[in-house]
Write a protein that holds these residues in place. Sequence first.
Motif, mmCIF file in Angstrom:
data_model
loop_
_atom_site.group_PDB
_atom_site.id
_atom_site.type_symbol
_atom_site.label_atom_id
_atom_site.label_comp_id
_atom_site.label_asym_id
_atom_site.label_seq_id
_atom_site.Cartn_x
_atom_site.Cartn_y
_atom_site.Cartn_z
ATOM 1 N N ALA A 82 -52.347 28.203 -92.559
ATOM 2 C CA ALA A 82 -51.559 28.560 -93.629
ATOM 3 C C ALA A 82 -51.010 29.825 -93.822
ATOM 4 C CB ALA A 82 -51.632 27.692 -95.135
ATOM 5 N N VAL A 125 -47.238 31.327 -92.837
ATOM 6 C CA VAL A 125 -46.541 31.797 -93.971
ATOM 7 C C VAL A 125 -46.074 33.550 -93.619
ATOM 8 C CG1 VAL A 125 -46.452 32.660 -96.461
ATOM 9 C CG2 VAL A 125 -47.266 30.220 -95.548
ATOM 10 N N ARG A 126 -47.136 34.091 -92.992
ATOM 11 C CA ARG A 126 -47.011 35.548 -92.665
ATOM 12 C C ARG A 126 -45.973 35.591 -91.411
ATOM 13 N NH1 ARG A 126 -49.625 39.284 -95.663
ATOM 14 N NH2 ARG A 126 -48.389 40.859 -94.284
ATOM 15 N N SER A 127 -45.598 34.588 -90.728
ATOM 16 C CA SER A 127 -45.000 34.630 -89.523
ATOM 17 C C SER A 127 -43.659 35.541 -89.779
ATOM 18 C CB SER A 127 -44.852 33.290 -88.764
ATOM 19 O OG SER A 127 -44.272 32.488 -89.390
ATOM 20 N N TRP A 168 -40.888 32.751 -90.858
ATOM 21 C CA TRP A 168 -41.121 31.557 -91.797
ATOM 22 C C TRP A 168 -39.903 31.429 -92.889
ATOM 23 C CZ3 TRP A 168 -43.073 27.396 -93.077
ATOM 24 C CH2 TRP A 168 -43.390 27.200 -94.553
ATOM 25 N N ASP A 169 -39.556 32.604 -93.189
ATOM 26 C CA ASP A 169 -38.475 32.339 -94.479
ATOM 27 C C ASP A 169 -37.104 31.403 -93.855
ATOM 28 O OD1 ASP A 169 -39.758 33.827 -96.453
ATOM 29 O OD2 ASP A 169 -38.742 35.701 -96.040
ATOM 30 N N LYS A 187 -38.629 27.880 -93.385
ATOM 31 C CA LYS A 187 -38.702 27.244 -94.691
ATOM 32 C C LYS A 187 -37.349 26.769 -95.130
ATOM 33 C CE LYS A 187 -40.544 28.138 -99.287
ATOM 34 N NZ LYS A 187 -40.609 29.372 -100.024
#
Lengths: 255, 269
Positions: free
Chosen positions: B27, B31-33, B36-37, B40
């Motif tokens: 996770a 999320v830190r990739s 991601w934003d 998402k």
Amino acid sequence: MSASSPLVTVHQVHKAFGDNQVLAGLSLNLAQHEVVCLIGPSGSGKSTLLRCIDMLEPINQGRITVDGVDITSPGCDENAVRRGIGMVFQGYNLFPHLSVVGNITLAPVRVRGDNRAQARERALELLARFDLADKADAFPDQLSGGQQQRVAIIRALAMDPKLLLLDEITSALDPELVGEVLNLLRDLANDGMTMLVATHEMSFAREVATRVCFLDGGVIVEEGHPTRVLDTPTAPRTRQFLDRVINPMGTSQQR
Amino acid sequence: MSAGGRGDQFGGLIASISTLVFFGVIAFAVVRSPGWDEVKQQFFDGEQFRTTFPAILDAFGTTVKIFLIAEALVLVLGLLIALIRMTRTPVLFPIRFSAIVYTDVMRGIPMLLLVYLLGFGVPGLGIDGVPTSPIFWGITALVLAYSAYVAEVFRAGIESIHPSQESAARAIGLTRLQALRFVVLPQAIRRVIPPLLNDFISLQKDSALIGTLGVVEALRQAQIETSASFNYTPYIVAALLFLALTIPLTRLTDWLVSRERRRQGGGRR
């Protein structure tokens, strides 16, 4: 049917599986109320003979009649023939998905069209008679081998057969369970049931059979009254076989 | 579990921690990739989820209808083909041969091709009286393909029942058909329920292929929503709906398999 004519006649029957000649012109008559024990080495044709009489195996040559019906003629209704014959197997072959009563009532309900409640009542009567009343609703895998085999016999009896064929029915049992099954057979014999029994139980043959037939190589080598055949066999092959059965390790003096 | 001593509790603790760490790391990495934003927003948009959910759920009703109809027909046709393949009479050889060809061909064609062939091809022939509804031909394609698989499952089940059972049934007077109906089939079917459910799980997923014919089932509806908003969240909605049905069925299948194994190990013979 006159009382004197035999219930079963087997005349010059040949049966081969591929190159393996299992029955080689075997002949045998069976009168009503007779209990005939078939003894002999494995492969001698005992089981095959029983399976041929029950039309589970077609024969290659010869003639078999059951209750006056030629079961080897092409137009014969095999289902009708089997309805009059009960057969019990070495491996019990109970139906594992049915309860004891379900096993016993299947044929009466589906084949003879008996009313289900009546068939159940009849099954319970038979079970009570052979000390199995408390197992009526058990499933086969909850029973001992001896109990399973007794249920298998009752399943055959439920169709009121004229003839019972018993194929080494104690061979798969633990020794201490053999007695209960043989006792049941003795009761049936006393009631006058006609039986053809392939067996290795010489004491049973001696005590219950009206006649003993020794089979070897697909024919009857010797037959007669149990004590006569078992105690004073005349054919060398019978003597050899009985020696080996009575004294399997061959330690005593020959004959 | 019931005999749970300290060792078991300790093992459970380690399993929980290890699971937490494992998924935590994944996770975290996701999320830190750097993207991601973006992802998402594209796939996990809460607002999109809420607005498109009712329509997709509605279309999922069609999906359920498709596979329920297909499964019922597959059971009947599959059993019929299995029985035909198992006949021994020489006269019936042509039918038997057709059944063999059928199972070979139907299992060999990719599902999507079969859906296209029937869904676009047959109505295209323009024969009077032949239905043109895509849902009809879509279901037909599913039934034809899966009957072939299920027939093999049934056949394996029937062949696994020892011939002595049929002998015993015939010996007490049952006809061949009665022996099959009352003795062999009940045991065979019980034995093949797990592999049967397995095939049904993949049938349920393949029912989405009917969407390519223009039938609005869950996946097709999701596609429509996506092309309206340029957001992929509707696909996630459809995926979750499929999972909500297939996961319980998968669990049930596993449970049945392990129960069958326990039974065979524990019973006599």
